[in-house]
Design a protein around this motif. Structure first.
Motif, PDB file in Angstrom:
ATOM      1  N   TRP A  32       0.871  -1.241  -0.008  1.00 16.83           N
ATOM      2  CA  TRP A  32       0.084   0.155  -0.010  1.00 16.83           C
ATOM      3  C   TRP A  32       0.888   1.223  -0.154  1.00 16.83           C
ATOM      4  O   TRP A  32       0.179   2.135  -0.468  1.00 16.83           O
ATOM      5  N   ASP A  80       1.214   2.429  -3.420  1.00 16.72           N
ATOM      6  CA  ASP A  80      -0.149   2.607  -3.991  1.00 16.72           C
ATOM      7  C   ASP A  80      -0.708   3.969  -4.166  1.00 16.72           C
ATOM      8  O   ASP A  80      -1.013   4.333  -2.994  1.00 16.72           O
ATOM      9  N   ASP A 114      -3.293   5.116  -4.748  1.00 17.85           N
ATOM     10  CA  ASP A 114      -4.829   5.052  -4.202  1.00 17.85           C
ATOM     11  C   ASP A 114      -4.860   5.052  -2.929  1.00 17.85           C
ATOM     12  O   ASP A 114      -5.841   5.142  -2.175  1.00 17.85           O
ATOM     13  N   LYS A 115      -3.733   4.584  -2.203  1.00 21.73           N
ATOM     14  CA  LYS A 115      -3.653   4.084  -0.659  1.00 21.73           C
ATOM     15  C   LYS A 115      -2.756   5.096   0.132  1.00 21.73           C
ATOM     16  O   LYS A 115      -2.724   5.037   1.206  1.00 21.73           O
ATOM     17  N   GLU A 162     -12.528   4.288   4.408  1.00 21.00           N
ATOM     18  CA  GLU A 162     -11.969   3.073   3.541  1.00 21.00           C
ATOM     19  C   GLU A 162     -10.977   2.096   4.367  1.00 21.00           C
ATOM     20  O   GLU A 162     -11.170   0.826   4.401  1.00 21.00           O
TER      21      GLU A 162
END
Length: 510
Positions: free
Chosen positions: A147, A150, A152-153, A189
């Motif tokens: 992550w 990443d 998006d993380k 999330e």
């Protein structure tokens, strides 16, 4: 005939009223005894998963696995343990033998075996009435978690900041512990992922509880939702948290979140100090912890008592540093831990007086061998199982002298006395009518001496550095003495029966 039958039914009802039958109590978590295992360092049962195992490197994998634990379940059960706490079993990054450097929250660490093998372990444990508690980490990931790269993380983590002020709660919750990437549980999330993951392991494997790592580093509102969510999957699921802090008020404040229990660090701090060295006062400090816990917790009987764990020097090392004998000192500490209110937690290797300094020296590969502490733990475990007073009873300090204490545990009609001599000289303790007003016999459970009351009272002879547990048994006044409650019941029942028969005969004559 019908009237005679009615009379006898009445007789039975009266007997049931006079002699109530006690319903068998359902076991609760205070009845448990927990054996704490670091999976990689316990027993190698399957050499096929020994990737990069190096017994000479204290920070490498050493080969312990699920199969190894399965093979030792009988060994664990024979010592009396009813639950096993395992360090995290999720997939870890290289050198994460301990389980706290998560690489994938849903995968099993390949060094330990497969998911199916873990399910087999749980099933085999349950067949022996042994519960399984998994260590769970939701505060952080491993240093190289996917992550982190990443895009998006990126908002799944807090900023890279060190914990500099341990009294600043915001810094404690948002800073990096040992440099580990700190998860942002306030992100919806991230939170959903962690909650779903925690529930998945329960649904998939039928485990019985979580030991929650680094609780104080995660916001309380997360733990509130966490407790609700996991218990919706399994109502009696047990949560025992780690709040590593010496202030009991600080620790207890997390109980408001719905976490059931905590590993009791205030207990650990005092117990290791007192029992690793002779002549230390017991009652004032150890009983003081209990009195404080009673005011802080709704159910202090389910706090986890321990003298060893994977983050501190082993108890044996503390004893050796004081130039004392480990086996002698361990017996004293264990006797108290098993007889004081709370759940005893025994770290693997304590039963053989395993030595070890700071991490990772306190995490040696287990050596299975005969040792006097093994049988001692078995005896203590058997006593806890047979005597509800040791798990549910009140806890009263009767004697508190320098190095010598006597405690009472009472539950319903059962009473036990725990006497500990923490000095290097034999001691004599007299219990007068003020401490023990009954006419009883004190039956020793660890030794052979039983004590009757004399003109002084009950005179306890305690050898140096020893503990004894006495069952208080009422003395019958003479051999013909019978339980008058039963005689009373029989007499009443007989009178009722005779009245019933007389009533039937009279009606027939009429």
């Amino acid at each position: 005939m019908r009237k005679i039958l009615t009379a006898f039914i009445t007789l039975i009802l009266i007997c049931n009223i006079i002699i109530p039958v006690h319903a068998e109590e359902k076991d609760t978590w205070e009845d448990e005894m927990i054996y704490f295992i670091m999976t990689d360092r316990f027993h190698n049962g399957d050499t096929s998963n020994d990737y990069q195992v190096d017994l000479n490197d204290p920070r490498a994998y050493h080969g312990g696995d699920f199969q190894g634990i399965i093979e030792k379940l009988d060994y664990i059960q024979e010592m009396g343990f009813t639950a096993i706490w395992l360090t995290p079993i999720v997939k870890n990054e290289p050198k994460g033998y301990h389980g706290y450097w998560t690489e994938d929250f849903y995968e099993v660490e390949e060094h330990f075996g497969t998911l199916e093998e873990f399910k087999t372990l749980v099933q085999e444990a349950h067949e022996r009435d042994i519960k399984i508690i998994l260590d769970l980490v939701v505060n952080h990931t491993g240093y190289q978690h996917p992550w982190l790269t990443d895009p998006d993380k990126q908002d799944w983590f807090h900023e890279d900041q060190t914990i500099l002020d341990w009294d600043n709660q915001e810094n404690v919750e948002n800073g990096r512990l040992a440099g580990l990437p700190d998860l942002a549980q306030e992100n919806p999330e991230t939170r959903k992922y962690l909650l779903d993951m925690a529930k998945w392991w329960i649904e998939e494997t039928d485990i019985d509880g979580y030991r929650l790592d680094t609780v104080k580093h995660v916001p309380k509102d997360f733990w509130e939702q966490f407790a609700t969510e996991v218990k919706s999957v399994k109502e009696d699921f047990f949560l025992i948290g780690e709040v590593w802090h010496s202030d009991p008020t600080y620790v207890a404040d997390y109980a408001k979140t719905g976490i059931d229990s905590f590993v009791d660090y205030p207990f650990f701090n005092e117990a290791t100090r007192i029992f690793s060295n002779a002549d230390q006062r017991i009652g004032r400090y150890m009983h003081g912890i209990w009195e404080r816990n009673q005011t802080l917790y709704e159910n202090p009987y389910i706090l986890g008592n321990f003298i060893d764990n994977h983050d501190n020097k082993r108890f044996t090392r503390l004893v050796l540093e004081n130039n004392e004998d480990p086996a002698t000192r361990l017996k004293l500490a264990l006797a108290y831990m098993y007889t004081a209110p709370g759940i005893p937690i025994v770290y693997y290797g304590t039963e053989i007086a395993m030595d070890g300094g700071e991490d990772p020296d306190n995490r040696h590969l287990m050596e299975f061998q005969d040792h006097e502490i093994i049988s001692y733990i078995s005896t203590l475990g058997e006593m806890r199982q047979e005597n509800p007073a040791l798990t549910k009873g009140d806890f009263v300090m009767l004697v508190d002298q320098i190095g010598t204490s006597v405690f009472s545990r009472t539950y319903e009609d059962e009473q036990l006395l725990i006497a500990i001599n923490n000095t290097v000289e034999d001691q004599e303790v007299v219990l007068t009518d003020e401490e023990l007003p009954t006419i009883s016999k004190l039956v020793a459970k660890l030794g052979e001496e039983s004590i009757s009351k004399n003109e002084e009272g009950y005179v306890l002879h305690l050898p140096k550095e020893s503990a004894e547990i006495y069952v208080v048994e009422e003395v019958e006044q003479d051999e013909t003495t019978t339980d008058y409650t039963i005689w009373y019941a029989i007499t009443i029942a007989g009178v009722v029966a005779l009245l019933g028969i007389w009533f039937v005969i009279r009606k027939r004559k009429a």
